[in-house]
Motif scaffolding. Structure first.
Motif, PDB file in Angstrom:
ATOM      1  N   HIS A 126       0.840  -1.192   0.000  1.00 24.56           N
ATOM      2  CA  HIS A 126       0.000   0.000   0.000  1.00 24.56           C
ATOM      3  C   HIS A 126       0.887   1.258   0.000  1.00 24.56           C
ATOM      4  N   GLN A 127       1.931   1.225   0.814  1.00 18.99           N
ATOM      5  CA  GLN A 127       2.867   2.372   0.864  1.00 18.99           C
ATOM      6  C   GLN A 127       3.569   2.573  -0.480  1.00 18.99           C
ATOM      7  N   VAL A 128       3.904   1.429  -1.128  1.00 16.17           N
ATOM      8  CA  VAL A 128       4.567   1.511  -2.439  1.00 16.17           C
ATOM      9  C   VAL A 128       3.638   2.188  -3.446  1.00 16.17           C
ATOM     10  N   GLU A 129       2.376   1.787  -3.452  1.00 17.42           N
ATOM     11  CA  GLU A 129       1.411   2.391  -4.387  1.00 17.42           C
ATOM     12  C   GLU A 129       1.262   3.881  -4.122  1.00 17.42           C
ATOM     13  N   GLU A 130       1.197   4.236  -2.853  1.00 17.99           N
ATOM     14  CA  GLU A 130       1.084   5.668  -2.503  1.00 17.99           C
ATOM     15  C   GLU A 130       2.301   6.448  -2.994  1.00 17.99           C
ATOM     16  N   MET A 131       3.477   5.831  -2.832  1.00 21.07           N
ATOM     17  CA  MET A 131       4.710   6.509  -3.251  1.00 21.07           C
ATOM     18  C   MET A 131       4.751   6.652  -4.771  1.00 21.07           C
ATOM     19  N   LEU A 132       4.353   5.604  -5.484  1.00 16.47           N
ATOM     20  CA  LEU A 132       4.342   5.684  -6.951  1.00 16.47           C
ATOM     21  C   LEU A 132       3.420   6.818  -7.399  1.00 16.47           C
ATOM     22  N   GLU A 133       2.279   6.928  -6.745  1.00 13.89           N
ATOM     23  CA  GLU A 133       1.352   8.005  -7.117  1.00 13.89           C
ATOM     24  C   GLU A 133       1.930   9.376  -6.797  1.00 13.89           C
ATOM     25  N   LEU A 134       2.641   9.447  -5.683  1.00 21.13           N
ATOM     26  CA  LEU A 134       3.250  10.721  -5.278  1.00 21.13           C
ATOM     27  C   LEU A 134       4.256  11.215  -6.328  1.00 21.13           C
ATOM     28  N   VAL A 135       4.961  10.286  -6.971  1.00 24.66           N
ATOM     29  CA  VAL A 135       5.936  10.706  -7.982  1.00 24.66           C
ATOM     30  C   VAL A 135       5.332  10.725  -9.391  1.00 24.66           C
ATOM     31  N   GLY A 136       4.019  10.575  -9.474  1.00 26.08           N
ATOM     32  CA  GLY A 136       3.338  10.719 -10.763  1.00 26.08           C
ATOM     33  C   GLY A 136       3.302   9.462 -11.606  1.00 26.08           C
ATOM     34  N   LEU A 137       3.474   8.291 -10.967  1.00 25.47           N
ATOM     35  CA  LEU A 137       3.312   7.019 -11.691  1.00 25.47           C
ATOM     36  C   LEU A 137       2.128   6.316 -11.036  1.00 25.47           C
ATOM     37  N   ARG A 156      11.482   8.980 -12.238  1.00 30.70           N
ATOM     38  CA  ARG A 156      10.434   9.069 -11.209  1.00 30.70           C
ATOM     39  C   ARG A 156      10.486   7.837 -10.294  1.00 30.70           C
ATOM     40  N   ALA A 157      10.710   6.665 -10.907  1.00 32.96           N
ATOM     41  CA  ALA A 157      10.812   5.437 -10.091  1.00 32.96           C
ATOM     42  C   ALA A 157      12.026   5.534  -9.157  1.00 32.96           C
ATOM     43  N   ALA A 158      13.134   6.064  -9.677  1.00 32.55           N
ATOM     44  CA  ALA A 158      14.338   6.205  -8.837  1.00 32.55           C
ATOM     45  C   ALA A 158      14.061   7.166  -7.674  1.00 32.55           C
ATOM     46  N   ILE A 159      13.279   8.194  -7.932  1.00 28.39           N
ATOM     47  CA  ILE A 159      12.928   9.135  -6.855  1.00 28.39           C
ATOM     48  C   ILE A 159      12.060   8.408  -5.814  1.00 28.39           C
ATOM     49  N   ALA A 160      11.120   7.583  -6.298  1.00 27.40           N
ATOM     50  CA  ALA A 160      10.258   6.823  -5.373  1.00 27.40           C
ATOM     51  C   ALA A 160      11.101   5.897  -4.489  1.00 27.40           C
ATOM     52  N   ILE A 161      12.110   5.248  -5.097  1.00 27.86           N
ATOM     53  CA  ILE A 161      12.974   4.333  -4.325  1.00 27.86           C
ATOM     54  C   ILE A 161      13.732   5.111  -3.254  1.00 27.86           C
ATOM     55  N   ALA A 162      14.197   6.316  -3.627  1.00 27.19           N
ATOM     56  CA  ALA A 162      14.954   7.130  -2.663  1.00 27.19           C
ATOM     57  C   ALA A 162      14.054   7.646  -1.541  1.00 27.19           C
ATOM     58  N   LEU A 163      12.780   7.923  -1.859  1.00 32.14           N
ATOM     59  CA  LEU A 163      11.919   8.584  -0.866  1.00 32.14           C
ATOM     60  C   LEU A 163      11.093   7.627  -0.013  1.00 32.14           C
ATOM     61  N   ILE A 164      11.064   6.338  -0.394  1.00 35.67           N
ATOM     62  CA  ILE A 164      10.196   5.404   0.336  1.00 35.67           C
ATOM     63  C   ILE A 164      10.617   5.277   1.803  1.00 35.67           C
ATOM     64  N   LEU A 165      11.906   5.533   2.076  1.00 38.03           N
ATOM     65  CA  LEU A 165      12.381   5.432   3.469  1.00 38.03           C
ATOM     66  C   LEU A 165      12.140   6.717   4.259  1.00 38.03           C
ATOM     67  N   LYS A 166      11.467   7.681   3.623  1.00 35.40           N
ATOM     68  CA  LYS A 166      11.164   8.972   4.267  1.00 35.40           C
ATOM     69  C   LYS A 166      12.436   9.690   4.754  1.00 35.40           C
ATOM     70  N   PRO A 167      13.391   9.893   3.840  1.00 38.92           N
ATOM     71  CA  PRO A 167      14.593  10.629   4.239  1.00 38.92           C
ATOM     72  C   PRO A 167      14.261  12.094   4.468  1.00 38.92           C
ATOM     73  N   SER A 168      15.186  12.801   5.123  1.00 41.61           N
ATOM     74  CA  SER A 168      14.991  14.243   5.243  1.00 41.61           C
ATOM     75  C   SER A 168      16.022  15.009   4.420  1.00 41.61           C
ATOM     76  N   PHE A 169      17.088  14.294   3.980  1.00 45.78           N
ATOM     77  CA  PHE A 169      18.141  14.947   3.197  1.00 45.78           C
ATOM     78  C   PHE A 169      18.383  14.109   1.938  1.00 45.78           C
ATOM     79  N   VAL A 170      18.334  14.750   0.773  1.00 42.52           N
ATOM     80  CA  VAL A 170      18.513  14.009  -0.468  1.00 42.52           C
ATOM     81  C   VAL A 170      19.611  14.671  -1.303  1.00 42.52           C
ATOM     82  N   VAL A 171      20.593  13.859  -1.703  1.00 44.69           N
ATOM     83  CA  VAL A 171      21.616  14.324  -2.645  1.00 44.69           C
ATOM     84  C   VAL A 171      21.121  13.980  -4.043  1.00 44.69           C
ATOM     85  N   CYS A 172      20.929  14.981  -4.879  1.00 51.86           N
ATOM     86  CA  CYS A 172      20.533  14.742  -6.272  1.00 51.86           C
ATOM     87  C   CYS A 172      21.769  14.980  -7.129  1.00 51.86           C
TER      88      CYS A 172
END
Ligand SMILES: Nc1ncnc2c1ncn2[C@@H]1O[C@H](COP(=O)(O)OP(=O)(O)OP(=O)(O)O)[C@@H](O)[C@H]1O
Ligand code: SF4
Ligand SMILES: [Mg+2]
Length: 321
Positions: A126-137, A156-172
């Motif tokens: 369920h969390q994965v689906e929510e994350m995919l939707e959040l990144v527009g997939l 977008r998928a790579a962003i979802a993978i990075a954000l699923i752990l709920k980080p607060s700091f992201v290196v792009c």
């Protein structure tokens, strides 16, 4: 805003068989919670090396990386694993970082499994689906393989993978560099949107000045492993002080209105295996004087609150010439 990431005199040398490459050479920097700090500089100046040391992927040769006051490279392995949840990296080429034999849904779910975060598989999906939707997939993308996605969708998928752990700091790190210009804009806007929604801090690395000035609140300019100027995107975009920043910005189509002529740099960037003495930029700087060959200028505060590493700026030669 308070400081979230503090970097203290950070260095990284690579042993390249026969020679020592000084890729990052004494960087001190604070990144504030919730801001986007843009890092620019020519290819090979050490941007990715710095990003990987901040992102817990590459151990520094010396110096400190403090995340919310904690030295991440002195932490135990167990603690570093926890810190990995907080600090994530998004890379340029999602195709090479996404396992082609796994479905997108599993790739996004896997970090939750590795970190034992959501034991219930139904809740996890369920969390994965929510994350995919959040990144527009939409959720149906969970069933697809990476090869069945376009470049923009893969990012977008790579962003979802990075954000699923709920980080607060992201290196792009060059996160949109591999994308077509129109798709770049969509992904940049998605990153901005996610920053607002999730309260993220970004270290945004790119060699593309237009992209960085669009994204960043503040910018740091790197040359040969050193920071030569830091300031707000507006300060650097409208009135760069360091001669290297001036050359870099004069060559780009700035989003800011700018005055002045285009400055074309002479000569090549010296090898990071044989750093020049004194100011690292002196071999190419049109204003270099004797002192520049002897003393490395410190990154010091300039009048308007920015920081600049240049004897000319510090001593006011520019007013004399
Ligand atoms: N594993 C390595 N071994 C030896 N030298 C390396 C290694 N990785 C990077 N370097 C060297 O360190 C320097 C900095 O490299 P880095 O990848 O950090 O630069 P960059 O600014 O990210 O460049 P780009 O814009 O091309 O991505 C370069 O001279 C590079 O050749
Ligand atoms: S310190 Fe000297 S060489 Fe270095 S950027 Fe300033 S003027 Fe140029
Ligand atoms: Mg790089």
């Amino acid at each position: 805003m308070t400081e979230q990431m503090s970097i203290r005199d950070l260095c990284k040398d690579y042993d390249d068989g026969s020679r020592r490459v000084h890729a990052v050479n004494g960087i001190t920097l604070n990144i504030r919670k919730g801001e986007t700090f843009g890092l620019v500089g020519e290819s090979g100046c050490g941007k990715s090396t710095l990003g990987q040391m901040i992102g817990l992927l590459l151990k520094p040769t010396s110096g400190q990386v403090l995340f919310e006051g904690e030295d991440i490279w002195q932490a135990s392995r167990r603690r570093q694993k926890q810190l990995h949840q907080q600090i994530q990296i998004i890379f340029q080429d999602p195709y090479s970082s996404l396992n082609p034999r796994k479905r997108i849904g599993w790739l996004v779910e896997e970090p939750l499994v590795i970190h034992h975060l959501v034991p219930d598989p139904v809740q996890r999906r369920h969390q994965v689906e929510e994350m995919l939707e959040l990144v527009g997939l939409d959720a149906s993308y969970a069933q697809r393989y990476p090869s069945e996605l376009s470049g923009g969708q893969r990012q977008r998928a790579a962003i979802a993978i990075a954000l699923i752990l709920k980080p607060s700091f992201v290196v792009c790190d060059e996160a949109v560099s591999a994308l077509d210009v129109s798709i770049q804009a969509q992904v940049l806007n998605l990153l901005k949107d996610l920053q607002q929604k999730l309260g993220l801090t970004y270290l945004f690395i790119s060699h593309n000045l237009n992209v960085v000035t669009y994204m960043a609140d503040r910018i740091g300019v790197m040359y040969l492993g050193s920071l030569v100027e830091t300031g707000s995107a507006v300060q650097l975009g409208t009135r760069p002080l360091h001669p290297y920043t001036q050359a870099l910005f004069s060559a780009s189509v700035s989003v800011f209105e700018k005055a002045g002529k285009r400055i074309v740099l002479q000569g090549d960037v010296p090898s990071p295996a044989a750093l020049p003495a004194g100011c690292p930029f002196h071999t190419r700087c049109p204003y270099a004087r004797d002192i520049c060959q002897r003393e490395k200028p410190a990154l010091a505060p300039a009048a308007d609150g920015r920081f600049c590493a240049c004897h000319r700026v510090r001593e006011g030669w520019e007013e004399q010439t």
